[in-house]
Design a protein around this motif. Structure first.
Motif, PDB file in Angstrom:
ATOM      1  N   SER A 155       0.756  -1.223   0.011  1.00  0.00           N
ATOM      2  CA  SER A 155      -0.021  -0.018   0.137  1.00  0.00           C
ATOM      3  C   SER A 155       0.895   1.252  -0.059  1.00  0.00           C
ATOM      4  CB  SER A 155      -1.108   0.036   1.262  1.00  0.00           C
ATOM      5  OG  SER A 155      -1.558   1.268   1.391  1.00  0.00           O
ATOM      6  N   ILE A 156       0.463   2.117  -1.006  1.00  0.00           N
ATOM      7  CA  ILE A 156       1.330   3.449  -1.025  1.00  0.00           C
ATOM      8  C   ILE A 156       0.531   4.454  -0.081  1.00  0.00           C
ATOM      9  CG2 ILE A 156       1.398   5.573  -2.445  1.00  0.00           C
ATOM     10  CD1 ILE A 156       2.056   3.647  -4.688  1.00  0.00           C
ATOM     11  N   VAL A 157      -1.049   4.302   0.160  1.00  0.00           N
ATOM     12  CA  VAL A 157      -1.606   5.011   1.103  1.00  0.00           C
ATOM     13  C   VAL A 157      -1.138   4.790   2.476  1.00  0.00           C
ATOM     14  CG1 VAL A 157      -3.975   5.276   2.279  1.00  0.00           C
ATOM     15  CG2 VAL A 157      -3.822   4.592  -0.255  1.00  0.00           C
ATOM     16  N   ALA A 158      -0.394   3.447   3.010  1.00  0.00           N
ATOM     17  CA  ALA A 158      -0.052   3.385   4.214  1.00  0.00           C
ATOM     18  C   ALA A 158       1.283   4.296   4.435  1.00  0.00           C
ATOM     19  CB  ALA A 158       0.365   1.930   4.446  1.00  0.00           C
ATOM     20  N   VAL A 159       1.978   4.476   3.240  1.00  0.00           N
ATOM     21  CA  VAL A 159       3.374   5.291   3.480  1.00  0.00           C
ATOM     22  C   VAL A 159       2.697   6.958   3.405  1.00  0.00           C
ATOM     23  CG1 VAL A 159       5.254   6.136   2.537  1.00  0.00           C
ATOM     24  CG2 VAL A 159       4.591   3.915   1.817  1.00  0.00           C
ATOM     25  N   GLU A 160       1.703   7.191   2.908  1.00  0.00           N
ATOM     26  CA  GLU A 160       1.239   8.292   2.675  1.00  0.00           C
ATOM     27  C   GLU A 160       0.590   8.933   3.968  1.00  0.00           C
ATOM     28  OE1 GLU A 160       1.878  10.542   0.472  1.00  0.00           O
ATOM     29  OE2 GLU A 160       0.500  12.207   0.958  1.00  0.00           O
ATOM     30  N   GLU A 161      -0.213   8.140   4.592  1.00  0.00           N
ATOM     31  CA  GLU A 161      -1.068   8.538   5.739  1.00  0.00           C
ATOM     32  C   GLU A 161      -0.188   9.159   6.993  1.00  0.00           C
ATOM     33  OE1 GLU A 161      -5.276   6.731   7.141  1.00  0.00           O
ATOM     34  OE2 GLU A 161      -3.472   5.309   7.873  1.00  0.00           O
ATOM     35  N   HIS A 162       0.991   8.394   7.160  1.00  0.00           N
ATOM     36  CA  HIS A 162       1.813   8.788   8.296  1.00  0.00           C
ATOM     37  C   HIS A 162       2.930   9.472   7.786  1.00  0.00           C
ATOM     38  CE1 HIS A 162      -1.296   7.235  10.964  1.00  0.00           C
ATOM     39  NE2 HIS A 162      -1.246   6.162  10.343  1.00  0.00           N
TER      40      HIS A 162
ATOM     41  N   ASN B 167       5.754  -0.962   9.093  1.00  0.00           N
ATOM     42  CA  ASN B 167       6.654  -2.184   9.835  1.00  0.00           C
ATOM     43  C   ASN B 167       7.466  -2.766   8.721  1.00  0.00           C
ATOM     44  OD1 ASN B 167       5.271  -4.778   8.984  1.00  0.00           O
ATOM     45  ND2 ASN B 167       3.506  -3.495   9.527  1.00  0.00           N
ATOM     46  N   PRO B 168       8.517  -3.632   9.144  1.00  0.00           N
ATOM     47  CA  PRO B 168       9.313  -4.300   8.063  1.00  0.00           C
ATOM     48  C   PRO B 168       8.796  -5.332   7.305  1.00  0.00           C
ATOM     49  CG  PRO B 168      10.212  -4.061  10.541  1.00  0.00           C
ATOM     50  CD  PRO B 168       8.988  -3.799  10.635  1.00  0.00           C
ATOM     51  N   LEU B 169       7.605  -5.743   7.633  1.00  0.00           N
ATOM     52  CA  LEU B 169       6.969  -7.026   7.273  1.00  0.00           C
ATOM     53  C   LEU B 169       6.069  -6.762   5.876  1.00  0.00           C
ATOM     54  CD1 LEU B 169       6.527  -9.480  10.009  1.00  0.00           C
ATOM     55  CD2 LEU B 169       8.559  -8.779   8.848  1.00  0.00           C
ATOM     56  N   VAL B 170       5.894  -5.433   5.775  1.00  0.00           N
ATOM     57  CA  VAL B 170       5.270  -4.918   4.653  1.00  0.00           C
ATOM     58  C   VAL B 170       6.223  -4.138   3.534  1.00  0.00           C
ATOM     59  CG1 VAL B 170       2.860  -4.716   5.392  1.00  0.00           C
ATOM     60  CG2 VAL B 170       4.343  -2.838   5.474  1.00  0.00           C
ATOM     61  N   ASN B 171       5.703  -4.072   2.378  1.00  0.00           N
ATOM     62  CA  ASN B 171       6.890  -3.644   1.078  1.00  0.00           C
ATOM     63  C   ASN B 171       7.474  -2.479   1.742  1.00  0.00           C
ATOM     64  OD1 ASN B 171       6.032  -5.990   0.127  1.00  0.00           O
ATOM     65  ND2 ASN B 171       5.705  -5.127  -1.896  1.00  0.00           N
ATOM     66  N   PRO B 172       6.817  -1.376   2.134  1.00  0.00           N
ATOM     67  CA  PRO B 172       7.464  -0.095   2.278  1.00  0.00           C
ATOM     68  C   PRO B 172       8.586  -0.132   3.405  1.00  0.00           C
ATOM     69  CG  PRO B 172       5.238   0.306   2.104  1.00  0.00           C
ATOM     70  CD  PRO B 172       5.311  -1.308   2.020  1.00  0.00           C
TER      71      PRO B 172
ATOM     72  N   GLN C  22       9.412   0.616  -6.782  1.00  0.00           N
ATOM     73  CA  GLN C  22      10.016   1.831  -6.931  1.00  0.00           C
ATOM     74  C   GLN C  22       9.398   3.033  -6.379  1.00  0.00           C
ATOM     75  OE1 GLN C  22      13.191   1.834  -7.842  1.00  0.00           O
ATOM     76  NE2 GLN C  22      13.552  -0.188  -9.440  1.00  0.00           N
ATOM     77  N   ALA C  23       8.174   3.204  -6.601  1.00  0.00           N
ATOM     78  CA  ALA C  23       7.338   4.313  -6.163  1.00  0.00           C
ATOM     79  C   ALA C  23       7.389   4.510  -4.908  1.00  0.00           C
ATOM     80  CB  ALA C  23       5.918   4.440  -6.705  1.00  0.00           C
ATOM     81  N   ILE C  24       7.182   3.323  -4.226  1.00  0.00           N
ATOM     82  CA  ILE C  24       7.042   3.224  -2.695  1.00  0.00           C
ATOM     83  C   ILE C  24       8.434   3.812  -2.301  1.00  0.00           C
ATOM     84  CG2 ILE C  24       7.293   1.716  -0.666  1.00  0.00           C
ATOM     85  CD1 ILE C  24       4.897   0.099  -2.127  1.00  0.00           C
ATOM     86  N   ALA C  25       9.462   2.961  -2.580  1.00  0.00           N
ATOM     87  CA  ALA C  25      10.842   3.725  -2.218  1.00  0.00           C
ATOM     88  C   ALA C  25      11.337   5.197  -2.380  1.00  0.00           C
ATOM     89  CB  ALA C  25      11.828   2.637  -2.844  1.00  0.00           C
TER      90      ALA C  25
END
Ligand code: GLU
Length: 341
Positions: free
Chosen positions: A127-134, A140-145, A196-199
């Motif tokens: 999820s990119i939303v998960a990164v964006e939200e906070h 956490n280290p177990l999801v892609n971001p 790549q986008a997430i990173a």
């Protein structure tokens, strides 16, 4: 005399019934009990046709969906296997739990909490939303971001050194030299724009700790490491044994590192179904879209199953069923408490 004999017989029968009743639910980790549980689980689920191989990584769609192997490695180094034990699948997200342990080992547990986070996102693994939200926090280290961020934190002067270090550590957990499934790596590397986008988004929020394109590439390699069920069970058993590989006897990480790794596996190991998994098994675990799942029974054993067809949440259908069956049969759910009399 005859009466007394009958009474003795009745007493013996009663005692046997009481004994059987008390052992039916108690923990039994004898050789025979483990073998029976493995064989029964394999027999029970081998013809299950539910789920389908991941196909968003093209090469994974081509993996034989009939592969089904289960292994247990105990904390004292005994190995039990059933089914398809030689076939390998790509480790995929299961590698994340072990890279997380590597970072804790290298930088201390606070680094994970401060630089990545240890909260379940409640959102999809990529999820990119998960990164964006906070703004890149509270993942956490177990999801892609979080996993790509963790990979970016691995010590090493350049990309090659970081990759070598990850492969070496995953191999230490498995107790043998692991290698890359090149077709899987190439297939995913050509198609990982989302990661790549997430990173890059993490970099924008100051939460990426190495070049984002290179970190994603190392992460993609790490996911393409080839493993069989015994490799995965040995990796899990190393956690179950407080960081010492029970087969090679090498200390791979400290017991403190294990203490901080298992809780995140418990809360975020099976994607969106992590809660359902924990509710039903009580065990920290990690799954991967290659079809593998590892689970850890602390102090006792590591268990793994591989079977490529996945359910909607991205977890192997047969691996979940088999591990749950075995956990229940052996009575090793850690939340199963026998009250003191
Ligand atoms: N390499 C995969 C990805 O990044 C791993 C996914 C997984 O196993 O959860 O999409």
């Amino acid at each position: 005399m005859k009466n007394m004999f009958a009474k003795t017989k009745l007493f013996a029968t009663l005692m046997a019934v009481i004994f059987l009743a008390s052992t039916a639910t108690a923990q039994d980790l004898s050789d025979a009990a483990i073998k029976t549980a493995l064989n029964e689980a394999h027999d029970k689920y081998k013809n299950n046709k539910d789920g389908k191989n991941a196909d968003y990584i093209k090469e994974l769609a081509r993996v034989d969906s009939k592969i089904f192997g289960i292994a247990i490695v105990t904390a004292d180094g005994k190995v039990y296997t059933v089914g398809d034990i030689d076939s390998k699948v790509s480790i995929q997200s299961i590698s994340k739990a072990f890279v997380m342990a590597q970072i804790i080992e290298e930088q201390g547990h606070q680094a994970i909490q401060d630089k990545i986070g240890v909260d379940a996102t409640g959102l999809k693994f990529n999820s990119i939303v998960a990164v964006e939200e906070h703004r890149g926090k509270e993942i956490n280290p177990l999801v892609n971001p979080g996993a790509i961020a963790a990979t970016s934190l691995v010590a090493g002067v350049d990309s090659t050194a970081k990759w070598k270090s990850i492969l070496a550590k995953q191999s230490e957990f498995a107790g043998r030299q692991l290698s890359l499934d090149m077709p899987v790596y190439i297939s995913e590397a050509g198609d990982n724009l989302r990661n790549q986008a997430i990173a890059h988004l993490l970099l924008a929020y100051g939460r990426m700790y190495f070049d984002p394109a290179q970190a994603t590439d190392i992460y993609t390699k790490q996911c393409a490491i080839a493993v069989n069920a015994k490799d995965l069970a040995t990796m899990a058993a190393t956690l179950a044994n407080g960081g010492v590989n029970p087969i090679t006897k090498k200390m791979v990480v400290s017991s403190e590192t294990v203490m901080y790794t298992l809780p995140v596996m418990a809360t975020a190991g099976l994607y969106d179904d992590s809660g359902i998994w924990l509710y039903n098994s009580g065990l920290p675990a990690k799954s991967g879209v290659g079809g593998g799942i590892v689970a850890v029974v602390p102090g006792k054993f590591g268990i793994a199953a591989i079977a490529p067809p996945l359910d909607e949440a991205g977890n192997s259908v047969k691996a979940q069923l088999a591990i749950k069956y075995i956990v229940e049969k052996l009575g090793v759910n850690p939340y199963k408490i026998t009250p003191k009399k």
